[in-house]
Design a protein around this motif. Structure first.
Motif, PDB file in Angstrom:
ATOM      1  N   LEU A 161       0.813  -1.221   0.004  1.00  0.00           N
ATOM      2  CA  LEU A 161      -0.044   0.046  -0.083  1.00  0.00           C
ATOM      3  C   LEU A 161       0.928   1.297   0.060  1.00  0.00           C
ATOM      4  CD1 LEU A 161      -2.606   1.393   0.209  1.00  0.00           C
ATOM      5  CD2 LEU A 161      -2.598   1.053   2.687  1.00  0.00           C
ATOM      6  N   SER A 162       1.610   1.343   0.908  1.00  0.00           N
ATOM      7  CA  SER A 162       2.753   2.318   0.831  1.00  0.00           C
ATOM      8  C   SER A 162       3.400   2.621  -0.158  1.00  0.00           C
ATOM      9  CB  SER A 162       3.654   2.311   2.102  1.00  0.00           C
ATOM     10  OG  SER A 162       3.020   2.271   3.092  1.00  0.00           O
ATOM     11  N   GLY A 163       3.832   1.398  -1.225  1.00  0.00           N
ATOM     12  CA  GLY A 163       4.560   1.727  -2.361  1.00  0.00           C
ATOM     13  C   GLY A 163       3.900   2.391  -3.274  1.00  0.00           C
ATOM     14  N   HIS A 164       2.654   1.784  -3.173  1.00  0.00           N
ATOM     15  CA  HIS A 164       1.823   2.467  -4.400  1.00  0.00           C
ATOM     16  C   HIS A 164       1.543   4.039  -4.184  1.00  0.00           C
ATOM     17  CE1 HIS A 164       0.625  -0.897  -7.122  1.00  0.00           C
ATOM     18  NE2 HIS A 164       0.743  -1.452  -6.039  1.00  0.00           N
ATOM     19  N   LEU A 165       1.267   4.385  -2.820  1.00  0.00           N
ATOM     20  CA  LEU A 165       0.868   5.680  -2.635  1.00  0.00           C
ATOM     21  C   LEU A 165       2.262   6.743  -2.668  1.00  0.00           C
ATOM     22  CD1 LEU A 165      -0.819   5.368   0.749  1.00  0.00           C
ATOM     23  CD2 LEU A 165      -1.735   6.150  -1.196  1.00  0.00           C
ATOM     24  N   MET A 166       3.501   5.874  -2.712  1.00  0.00           N
ATOM     25  CA  MET A 166       4.925   6.574  -2.823  1.00  0.00           C
ATOM     26  C   MET A 166       4.985   6.873  -4.410  1.00  0.00           C
ATOM     27  SD  MET A 166       7.456   5.516  -0.012  1.00  0.00           S
ATOM     28  CE  MET A 166       7.159   3.862   0.129  1.00  0.00           C
ATOM     29  N   LEU A 167       4.508   5.653  -4.996  1.00  0.00           N
ATOM     30  CA  LEU A 167       5.067   6.106  -6.489  1.00  0.00           C
ATOM     31  C   LEU A 167       3.699   6.708  -7.398  1.00  0.00           C
ATOM     32  CD1 LEU A 167       6.345   2.372  -7.182  1.00  0.00           C
ATOM     33  CD2 LEU A 167       7.609   4.534  -6.878  1.00  0.00           C
ATOM     34  N   LYS A 168       2.681   7.097  -6.869  1.00  0.00           N
ATOM     35  CA  LYS A 168       1.371   7.545  -7.549  1.00  0.00           C
ATOM     36  C   LYS A 168       1.953   8.622  -8.242  1.00  0.00           C
ATOM     37  CE  LYS A 168      -1.569   9.423  -4.898  1.00  0.00           C
ATOM     38  NZ  LYS A 168      -1.689  10.582  -5.548  1.00  0.00           N
ATOM     39  N   ASP A 169       2.276   9.665  -7.532  1.00  0.00           N
ATOM     40  CA  ASP A 169       2.710  10.855  -8.155  1.00  0.00           C
ATOM     41  C   ASP A 169       4.013  10.913  -8.754  1.00  0.00           C
ATOM     42  OD1 ASP A 169       0.047  12.066  -7.743  1.00  0.00           O
ATOM     43  OD2 ASP A 169       0.567  12.764  -5.672  1.00  0.00           O
ATOM     44  N   SER A 170       4.092  10.667  -9.994  1.00  0.00           N
ATOM     45  CA  SER A 170       5.375  10.569 -10.815  1.00  0.00           C
ATOM     46  C   SER A 170       5.375  11.253 -12.043  1.00  0.00           C
ATOM     47  CB  SER A 170       5.942   9.051 -11.070  1.00  0.00           C
ATOM     48  OG  SER A 170       5.930   8.172  -9.845  1.00  0.00           O
ATOM     49  N   LEU A 171       6.645  11.652 -12.543  1.00  0.00           N
ATOM     50  CA  LEU A 171       6.502  12.600 -13.675  1.00  0.00           C
ATOM     51  C   LEU A 171       6.568  11.679 -14.936  1.00  0.00           C
ATOM     52  CD1 LEU A 171       7.398  15.265 -14.966  1.00  0.00           C
ATOM     53  CD2 LEU A 171       9.730  14.123 -15.013  1.00  0.00           C
ATOM     54  N   PRO A 172       5.606  11.941 -15.939  1.00  0.00           N
ATOM     55  CA  PRO A 172       5.544  11.158 -17.137  1.00  0.00           C
ATOM     56  C   PRO A 172       6.803  11.115 -17.834  1.00  0.00           C
ATOM     57  CG  PRO A 172       3.666  12.641 -16.950  1.00  0.00           C
ATOM     58  CD  PRO A 172       4.431  13.106 -15.841  1.00  0.00           C
ATOM     59  N   VAL A 173       6.933   9.866 -18.543  1.00  0.00           N
ATOM     60  CA  VAL A 173       8.242   9.701 -19.356  1.00  0.00           C
ATOM     61  C   VAL A 173       8.108  10.771 -20.451  1.00  0.00           C
ATOM     62  CG1 VAL A 173       9.433   8.049 -20.646  1.00  0.00           C
ATOM     63  CG2 VAL A 173       8.536   7.311 -18.538  1.00  0.00           C
ATOM     64  N   ALA A 174       6.983  11.026 -20.982  1.00  0.00           N
ATOM     65  CA  ALA A 174       6.853  11.958 -21.837  1.00  0.00           C
ATOM     66  C   ALA A 174       7.419  13.256 -21.790  1.00  0.00           C
ATOM     67  CB  ALA A 174       5.371  11.945 -22.438  1.00  0.00           C
ATOM     68  N   LEU A 175       7.434  13.951 -20.452  1.00  0.00           N
ATOM     69  CA  LEU A 175       7.840  15.217 -20.102  1.00  0.00           C
ATOM     70  C   LEU A 175       9.138  15.234 -19.787  1.00  0.00           C
ATOM     71  CD1 LEU A 175       4.725  16.276 -18.128  1.00  0.00           C
ATOM     72  CD2 LEU A 175       5.255  16.406 -20.639  1.00  0.00           C
ATOM     73  N   GLN A 200       5.801  30.721 -11.015  1.00  0.00           N
ATOM     74  CA  GLN A 200       5.553  30.109 -12.370  1.00  0.00           C
ATOM     75  C   GLN A 200       6.920  30.284 -13.306  1.00  0.00           C
ATOM     76  OE1 GLN A 200       2.136  30.890 -15.274  1.00  0.00           O
ATOM     77  NE2 GLN A 200       3.905  32.240 -16.332  1.00  0.00           N
ATOM     78  N   MET A 201       7.372  28.986 -13.752  1.00  0.00           N
ATOM     79  CA  MET A 201       8.755  29.062 -14.420  1.00  0.00           C
ATOM     80  C   MET A 201       8.845  28.052 -15.251  1.00  0.00           C
ATOM     81  SD  MET A 201      10.826  27.624 -10.987  1.00  0.00           S
ATOM     82  CE  MET A 201      10.441  29.015  -9.909  1.00  0.00           C
ATOM     83  N   VAL A 202       9.731  27.984 -16.200  1.00  0.00           N
ATOM     84  CA  VAL A 202      10.189  26.962 -17.066  1.00  0.00           C
ATOM     85  C   VAL A 202      11.225  26.159 -16.573  1.00  0.00           C
ATOM     86  CG1 VAL A 202      10.750  26.501 -19.512  1.00  0.00           C
ATOM     87  CG2 VAL A 202       9.224  28.325 -19.096  1.00  0.00           C
ATOM     88  N   VAL A 203      10.946  24.834 -16.531  1.00  0.00           N
ATOM     89  CA  VAL A 203      12.036  24.003 -16.027  1.00  0.00           C
ATOM     90  C   VAL A 203      12.197  22.538 -16.940  1.00  0.00           C
ATOM     91  CG1 VAL A 203      11.312  24.436 -13.671  1.00  0.00           C
ATOM     92  CG2 VAL A 203      10.234  22.725 -14.730  1.00  0.00           C
ATOM     93  N   ARG A 204      13.273  22.023 -16.636  1.00  0.00           N
ATOM     94  CA  ARG A 204      13.262  20.760 -17.277  1.00  0.00           C
ATOM     95  C   ARG A 204      13.397  19.464 -16.223  1.00  0.00           C
ATOM     96  NH1 ARG A 204      17.013  20.868 -22.824  1.00  0.00           N
ATOM     97  NH2 ARG A 204      15.542  21.843 -24.145  1.00  0.00           N
ATOM     98  N   LEU A 205      12.791  18.634 -16.426  1.00  0.00           N
ATOM     99  CA  LEU A 205      12.780  17.601 -15.299  1.00  0.00           C
ATOM    100  C   LEU A 205      13.285  16.195 -15.943  1.00  0.00           C
ATOM    101  CD1 LEU A 205       9.405  18.559 -13.874  1.00  0.00           C
ATOM    102  CD2 LEU A 205      11.578  19.378 -12.820  1.00  0.00           C
ATOM    103  N   LYS A 206      13.690  15.292 -14.879  1.00  0.00           N
ATOM    104  CA  LYS A 206      13.574  13.939 -15.324  1.00  0.00           C
ATOM    105  C   LYS A 206      13.340  13.122 -14.014  1.00  0.00           C
ATOM    106  CE  LYS A 206      18.811  13.902 -14.514  1.00  0.00           C
ATOM    107  NZ  LYS A 206      20.195  13.649 -15.351  1.00  0.00           N
ATOM    108  N   ARG A 207      13.027  11.974 -14.272  1.00  0.00           N
ATOM    109  CA  ARG A 207      12.637  10.990 -13.316  1.00  0.00           C
ATOM    110  C   ARG A 207      13.704  10.649 -12.287  1.00  0.00           C
ATOM    111  NH1 ARG A 207       7.692   7.994 -14.951  1.00  0.00           N
ATOM    112  NH2 ARG A 207       8.405   5.878 -14.179  1.00  0.00           N
ATOM    113  N   PRO A 208      13.760  10.378 -11.037  1.00  0.00           N
ATOM    114  CA  PRO A 208      14.926   9.976 -10.168  1.00  0.00           C
ATOM    115  C   PRO A 208      15.522   8.854 -10.836  1.00  0.00           C
ATOM    116  CG  PRO A 208      12.969  10.395  -8.982  1.00  0.00           C
ATOM    117  CD  PRO A 208      12.485  10.280 -10.503  1.00  0.00           C
ATOM    118  N   HIS A 209      16.810   9.182 -10.966  1.00  0.00           N
ATOM    119  CA  HIS A 209      17.923   7.803 -11.455  1.00  0.00           C
ATOM    120  C   HIS A 209      19.079   8.036 -10.795  1.00  0.00           C
ATOM    121  CE1 HIS A 209      18.718   4.801 -14.465  1.00  0.00           C
ATOM    122  NE2 HIS A 209      20.156   5.379 -14.562  1.00  0.00           N
ATOM    123  N   GLY A 210      19.549   6.985 -10.175  1.00  0.00           N
ATOM    124  CA  GLY A 210      21.023   7.096  -9.609  1.00  0.00           C
ATOM    125  C   GLY A 210      21.775   5.981 -10.000  1.00  0.00           C
TER     126      GLY A 210
END
Length: 770
Positions: free
Chosen positions: A58-72, A140-150
């Motif tokens: 349950l906690s894992g699904h809640l933690m991963l719920k709000d993630s950056l879409p790959v397309a962005l 309000q700002m223009v940003v570039r984002l990526k998903r967490p990756h270590g």
């Protein structure tokens, strides 16, 4: 209670070993198991295992719920959101947590079927900006984002798990090509705004060289600590002093408890309303809570606050509670709040330290002098926690007892109280606070001199290679035997049980065999070659900032994990940062017997020499041949990279640095017959300036290994280059997808293992499909 707690923890642990998170539908097992437990006593303990597994799902699904879409990822996106943390200010940039509430694409529509999260917690860097960011501001700002990756390397730090525990679901930076707009001044975020104000005032009153230490001890802000400061604390076993946790919160709670109980008892009217002990408990907890909030309410602080709450709660209820039950209850509450803390070494060190202290003090006579008892406690505690430190960090500070005997009372009883007393004065009377800060800094200076003296002593760190589960289990049994009651005969046999941890059996290559580890270092290169008795490191990755370089953060810990205390050879292919950046840290830690490089003058090491074609040597039946550059020194930069071929009885590898087409043509022309290798570390990270068809044909590899950073700004490796290898039937691997690549050239055959694939957990980025 203990059995149930262990079952709950095992349930958490089992789910955390999965590469894919089970569906929420599996939670149906919880009510079924509860029904069975109600009918059959046999299920009383197993039900906690199911509860632990269910809570993790349950906690894992809640933690991963709000993630950056790959397309962005890596696109300019227009966002609105709020600054929710105190900014960390560095020389070239500032970093802060930003909660995005609205996303759009400037001048375009969002791609179809993209699931935009309702809110997204990110960590942003804002480079070369004079704007002062404050908690609570809406931008309000223009940003570039990526998903967490270590990085993913054996024995390495799990950066992605750390980010997930903090709730950070994307990383990025502010684009300066569009002027950010402040939509609302600072509102809300009251605690962070207070912390921000206090930090600003402290910086005005404290000298720059001490600001990092004062901020760490006062507000839990360790971002301003320098790399030498962190190293000193680590090598003297005093890192816990700069992490506001149990020691600091316990001190505050104890002091307030004693003061309130003493003062409350003097007033009969107050004692008739509320007994002094209960009033003291309430004030002690509130004071610890306030301090925890001012310290940023980090996960270690939350853990310490929960442990204090359990202790104070048992006193408030005036009911005798077994120590084991109190620890189990505290651990349960911590794991309910943060299930992934099971992955944290701080979790185990905290609870084991408390358990060890309680055990050591239980039933002990207080007749001995306080100083003597304090010293004996530190010695015993170091012995108890020593194996755990080896398991967690593969290192053991030799002089930690001496360091802690002095530093814990000085920091806990003098320096921290001075800093806490100074903070209210920042609002009321800054001059009074300035005096207190001067006294605290003077004491910090004295402590610093003492710790530096300990660090200068010979053999200040014991390094132990990584061990397996069986060695850990033996060490646990050994500790239990050593600290059994004095009447137990032959307690010294506990030392025997510690030997597998202290002297692990490492699988070394046989003669004529060798092992290649292509470390995952992002946009850079670091390759370790191990023969039976010798070790060579080829390149050292990048230096990203004054506070972080791959040599210190990745390569040295890996060497420690492998039990390598000295390098026989270090090869630095050329002078680009992504190949030479970590050299200083590696040289300081591993003291290579010899360094070869195309730019030896840039290394500044007395045993550094030019690499050139014709150099060669043999170790343990494995041949090393330098094929490039020519000794005439005509080529420069990338094309002057040292090209090294390593050949054993069961295959060879070609290490090429950043050579480009010109150097490749030179190699094909002058060393065609020597280029053939089963494994090729692809030149220049898979750029179009390299990997010419003629060169690939000359090498004829079975495997092409490419090192590149996830979503790097150069767009490497290029897809057409990858296809060029694959069309020739070459098995091609990229480090940001595979993690560390472990290649064995052995009599059993050539094997290539992807560390990220084999050890992937459900929170790790699946870079193969992004």
């Amino acid at each position: 209670m203990l059995a149930r707690m262990l079952a709950f923890m095992f349930g958490l642990y089992a789910v955390q070993q999965l590469s894919t998170l089970p569906s929420l539908a599996t939670l149906i097992l919880i009510p079924l198991t509860l029904l069975l437990a109600r009918q059959y006593k046999l299920f009383n303990v197993p039900v906690f295992l199911v509860l632990g597994a269910g809570w993790m799902v349950l906690s894992g699904h809640l933690m991963l719920k709000d993630s950056l879409p790959v397309a962005l990822e890596q696109r300019d996106i227009l966002v609105q959101g709020k600054v929710i943390s105190m900014p960390e200010v560095f020389e070239r940039y500032q970093r802060f947590r930003f909660r995005i509430t609205h996303i759009s694409l400037p001048g375009a529509q969002l791609p179809p079927f993209v699931d935009i999260p309702g809110q997204l917690d990110t960590r942003l860097n804002w480079y070369n900006s004079n704007v002062e960011v404050m908690p609570g501001q809406t931008w309000q700002m223009v940003v570039r984002l990526k998903r967490p990756h270590g990085f993913m390397n054996p024995g390495g730090f799990d950066y992605e798990a750390w980010l997930l525990r903090k709730g950070i679901r994307a990383l990025g930076y502010v684009r300066n090509n569009a002027e950010p707009a402040l939509l609302q001044p600072a509102q809300g975020a009251y605690v962070e705004r207070i912390r921000f104000y206090l930090a600003q005032q402290i910086k005005k009153l404290v000298l720059p060289e001490y600001q990092g230490l004062v901020l760490a001890l006062s507000l839990g802000d360790r971002s301003q600590l320098t790399s030498p400061q962190r190293t000193l604390f680590q090598q003297t076993g005093t890192s816990h002093l700069i992490a506001i946790s149990g020691l600091h919160l316990g001190l505050v709670a104890s002091m307030v408890y004693w003061l309130v109980r003493t003062g409350w008892s003097c007033c009969n009217t107050l004692t008739r309303i509320i007994p002094a002990p209960r009033a003291a408990i309430v004030f002690a907890f509130v004071s610890a809570l306030v301090y925890a909030l001012l310290a940023g309410f980090s996960l270690p602080t939350q853990r310490a606050l929960i442990m204090i709450a359990v202790v104070l709660g048992s006193v408030m209820l005036a009911r005798p509670v077994a120590v084991s039950h109190s620890l189990c209850l505290a651990a349960l509450l911590v794991l309910l709040l943060d299930p992934l803390s099971f992955q944290s070494s701080g979790f185990w060190l905290s609870f084991c330290a408390v358990a060890a202290i309680l055990y050591l003090l239980q039933g002990r006579s207080a007749s001995a002098g306080s100083l003597r008892r304090w010293f004996k406690l530190q010695v015993a505690l170091s012995l108890l926690l020593g194996p755990l430190l080896i398991i967690c960090f593969n290192q053991l500070p030799v002089y930690s007892v001496a360091a802690n005997v002095v530093s814990i009372p000085l920091v806990g009883l003098v320096i921290v109280p001075l800093l806490l007393l100074a903070m209210p004065g920042l609002f009321l009377e800054p001059a009074f606070s300035e005096v207190l800060y001067r006294v605290a800094v003077y004491l910090i200076d004295m402590l610093w001199w003492f710790l530096e003296w300990l660090q200068s002593l010979p053999v200040h760190m014991l390094t132990v290679p990584g061990s397996g589960f069986s060695a850990w289990l033996c060490a646990f049994i050994g500790i239990l035997i050593l600290f059994m009651p004095r009447g137990l005969p032959a307690r010294w046999l506990g030392i025997v049980w510690l030997l597998p941890l202290a002297f692990p059996q490492l699988l070394q290559p046989k003669p004529s065999e060798f092992r290649l580890t292509l470390l995952d270092v992002g946009q850079g290169l670091a390759a370790l070659v191990q023969t039976r008795k010798h070790t060579l490191l080829y390149d050292t990755g990048a230096r990203f900032s004054e506070r972080f370089d791959v040599g210190e953060a990745v390569i040295v810990p890996y060497l420690v994990n492998q039990g390598i205390q000295q390098l026989d050879m270090l090869v630095i292919s050329h002078g680009d940062n992504d190949h030479i950046g970590g050299a200083s840290a590696v040289i300081e830690a591993a003291q290579p017997a010899r360094v070869l490089s195309s730019v030896p003058a840039e290394i500044g090491y007395q045993h550094a020499f030019h690499c050139h074609a014709g150099q060669g040597w043999e170790w343990d039946g494995v041949r090393f041949a330098m094929l490039h550059p020519a000794s005439d020194g005509i080529l420069e930069g990338n094309n002057a990279s040292c090209v090294l071929k390593v050949s054993g009885a069961y295959g060879s590898v070609l290490l090429t640095g950043d050579i480009e087409r010109r150097a490749e043509a030179d190699l094909v022309q002058h060393h065609y017959e020597k280029l053939g290798s089963r494994v090729l570390v692809v030149p220049h990270h898979g750029s179009r300036s390299s990997s010419s068809p003629a060169f690939i044909n000359a090498v004829g590899p079975d495997y092409a290994l490419i090192t590149a950073g996830y979503r790097n700004r150069f767009g490497l490796p290029k897809q057409d280059i990858i296809m060029r290898y694959k069309q020739r039937g070459v098995d091609t691997r990229v480090s940001y997808q595979s993690g560390a690549l472990l290649v064995n050239f052995a009599s059993s055959g050539l094997t290539v293992d992807d560390y990220r694939h084999e050890y992937r957990r459900f929170w790790h980025n699946d870079a193969y499909h992004n």
